[in-house]
Design a protein around this motif. Structure first.
Motif, short mmCIF file in Angstrom:
data_model
loop_
_atom_site.label_atom_id
_atom_site.label_comp_id
_atom_site.label_asym_id
_atom_site.label_seq_id
_atom_site.Cartn_x
_atom_site.Cartn_y
_atom_site.Cartn_z
N SER A 11 32.03 38.44 35.73
CA SER A 11 33.20 38.11 36.57
C SER A 11 33.36 39.11 37.71
O SER A 11 33.78 38.75 38.81
CB SER A 11 34.47 38.06 35.72
N LYS A 47 39.64 34.91 28.77
CA LYS A 47 39.59 35.40 27.40
C LYS A 47 38.87 36.75 27.33
O LYS A 47 39.28 37.65 26.59
CB LYS A 47 38.90 34.38 26.50
N ALA A 48 37.80 36.89 28.11
CA ALA A 48 37.03 38.13 28.09
C ALA A 48 37.86 39.30 28.63
O ALA A 48 37.78 40.43 28.14
CB ALA A 48 35.75 37.96 28.91
N TYR A 90 31.75 39.83 24.73
CA TYR A 90 32.61 39.41 25.84
C TYR A 90 32.47 40.32 27.06
O TYR A 90 32.89 39.95 28.16
CB TYR A 90 34.07 39.33 25.39
N VAL A 149 30.65 38.77 29.84
CA VAL A 149 31.45 37.86 30.68
C VAL A 149 32.24 38.67 31.72
O VAL A 149 32.35 38.27 32.88
CB VAL A 149 32.40 37.02 29.80
N TYR A 179 30.38 31.17 34.09
CA TYR A 179 31.30 30.97 32.97
C TYR A 179 32.55 30.21 33.43
O TYR A 179 33.02 30.37 34.56
CB TYR A 179 31.73 32.33 32.39
N LYS A 233 37.01 31.13 29.73
CA LYS A 233 36.23 32.16 29.03
C LYS A 233 36.35 33.51 29.73
O LYS A 233 36.41 34.55 29.09
CB LYS A 233 34.76 31.75 28.93
#
Length: 558
Positions: free
Chosen positions: A106, A301-302, A99, A102, A294, A298
């Motif tokens: 971001s 969540k990461a 993760y 991700v 993404y 997600k």
């Protein structure tokens, strides 16, 4: 048997005694900056030097000196070492689960520019963690995040240490300033106001200085609008909250507003060129070409492990919750009373054998000495609970979770030795009276004392690793000296705290924490050499500011 501290043990002469008391500090500088010893070797040998001087020069009984080391070592492992273990563990969970890729994506979706990433994570997010928890968590977590984004580990650690200067005085819900009220009798709100009229100048300067260190003058000017948004939003909030709300919230509010303001600003403004480190330009360009878009769910969540971490750390910082976690809650809330019962049984304060109430201070009062073991109330426990929640978020098996925890412990074995030894050094220095000797010597500088007043705080944080400890150690000395030379005592107390913030980046504890977080175990000397010149430069600036506030800008004193 009791033993009374003697602050002038060498021929009853203060300056000769101060020179001797300075030997362990000079040795530590030499060990790291000149000999480039590994951190745990430098820490252990500095501890031995301090022990020898405490026994031979200060005539401290051997048993008391050794037991003061054990008291410091225990504190070095809990809470400080525990924070490092759990912080690195949480970071490794996000990496092992995949993760963190991700998270990296971001952040780069906001900006791929390393200069701006440093402002977002090292300066703003790090300041939030400092305000909520302190005790090494900000540097450990933000430095690990930067390394995960692709920063050079040494740069990541150094940048985070320097960025962490702006919020330290108001760290951990204002504890460093609140702690001065008791021993000095001066209201924490007054000290908060004065610190809030010093540190905002530093808070404006630090984002600029960070980028200047990273990229040089020309590339710093390229992102000057973003630097201004980041620094000014932080400094303005810091001033307003410290002067009108008190010492508890300046860091948290300043960090959140600065983070939000810069993120929004970067939606509408981009620098002319994207800055990356020379060693990563080709790799970064390739990753940009293949960047995955993404889904929002997600990405959320990461980031969830760090959002959960923020919630737990914020809870642990609330005074009523903190009291319950350590078994000291006296309110009527049912849930907190239940937590208080658990916290009471998980808090241990055994007296240090052969040391508790055996040392007599200058006032003729015995000094209490206990092993402070707050198992539930420690910030590291909050981070561990976040790691437990993270196990379910990333859908990791307990077997892999446990294996990752064991790997973390093995990786951190030498940093933990370093931390235990340097905190042990701090405790024997304080118990023997060496720290007070150095403080008394600086207090003899007369009309120049306003310049040296923050240097006293800087020295205190270097020795103890904590702005809170430095304020407790030298707060009353600052007040008495300031009153004797006609300096406003509120200004002197604020100077101790403001000066201490730039001592944090060279404190042996901070160096060990940062190296452990980014995988530079054994390279503590390199990081020390990176930060020490910046620390000296910044403490000179603060000394000049305090001198001016005492003699020219006295209208700034509340």
């Amino acid at each position: 048997m009791q033993w009374k501290q003697d602050f002038t043990p060498i021929a009853d002469h203060l300056w000769l005694s101060a020179i001797v008391a300075l030997i362990p500090i000079v040795y530590f500088f030499w060990a790291l900056a000149v000999k480039r010893m590994k951190g745990h070797i430098a820490g252990l040998t500095t501890l031995i030097v301090a022990l020898v001087i405490s026994v031979i020069a200060y005539k401290m009984p051997v048993g008391m000196a050794v037991m003061s080391v054990t008291q410091g070592a225990v504190y070095g492992l809990l809470p400080i070492g525990w924070i490092i273990i759990t912080s690195v563990f949480l970071y490794k969970l996000t990496v092992k689960s995949g993760y963190f890729d991700v998270i990296r994506n971001s952040v780069t979706s906001i900006t791929e520019d390393r200069r701006l990433q440093a402002l977002l994570i090292a300066f703003s997010f790090g300041a939030f963690l400092e305000g909520a928890a302190g005790f090494g968590a900000p540097v450990a977590i933000s430095a690990a995040l930067l390394v995960g984004l692709g920063f050079n580990p040494l740069y990541a650690a150094g940048i985070c240490l320097i960025a962490n200067t702006a919020p330290v005085a108001f760290g951990a819900i204002g504890i460093p300033i609140i702690s001065m009220e008791g021993p000095t009798g001066i209201p924490a709100t007054e000290i908060s106001k004065m610190v809030g009229r010093q540190l905002p100048f530093l808070s404006i300067f630090i984002p600029f200085y960070l980028v200047l260190i990273m990229a040089g003058w020309k590339r710093t000017v390229e992102v000057l609008p973003a630097i201004i948004v980041s620094g000014v939003s932080f400094a303005l909030t810091q001033y307003l909250s410290s002067n009108f709300l008190g010492p508890e919230l300046p860091d948290i509010l300043s960090a959140l507003i600065s983070l939000f303001a810069l993120a929004v600003f970067l939606k509408y403004w981009k620098p002319k060129s994207t800055y990356r480190f020379a060693t990563e330009s080709e790799v970064a360009a390739a990753s940009q070409a293949h960047r995955v878009a993404y889904a929002g769910g997600k990405v959320f969540k990461a980031w969830s492990p760090f959002l959960v971490l923020t919630v737990f750390i914020s809870l642990w910082g609330i005074p009523q919750v903190k009291a319950a976690l350590t078994g000291h809650y006296e309110g009527t809330n049912g849930l907190l009373k239940l937590v208080n019962t658990i916290g009471y049984h998980l808090t241990f304060m055994p007296a240090v054998p052969g040391l508790n109430n055996r040392i007599i201070n200058a006032s003729g009062q015995p000094i209490a000495a206990v092993y402070k073991l707050e198992l539930l109330g420690a910030a590291g426990t909050a981070i561990l609970l976040a790691a437990v929640v993270t196990k379910f978020i990333v859908n990791m098996s307990w077997k892999d979770w446990g294996r990752t925890f064991i790997e973390t412990l093995v990786e951190l074995r030498f940093p933990l030795i370093t931390i235990a030894s340097v905190v042990g050094f701090a405790y024997v220095t304080n118990a023997s009276g060496m720290s007070t000797t150095l403080g008394m010597a600086l207090a003899k500088t007369g009309s120049l004392f306003p310049f040296f007043s923050p240097i006293l705080g800087w020295l205190g944080v270097f020795i103890t690793g904590s702005d809170t400890s430095s304020n407790l150690l030298f707060g009353n000395l600052q007040k008495v000296t300031a009153t004797s030379i006609g300096m406003d005592p509120v200004l002197a107390l604020a100077a101790n705290s403001s000066g201490g913030v730039v001592g944090k980046m060279i404190s042996p504890q901070s160096i060990a924490v940062a190296c452990a977080a980014v995988g530079l175990t054994g390279k503590e000397s390199d990081l020390f050499r990176f930060t020490v010149k910046h620390s000296i430069f910044l403490i000179i600036l603060i000394g000049i500011l305090v001198f001016l506030q005492s003699h020219v800008l006295s209208w700034m004193v509340p």
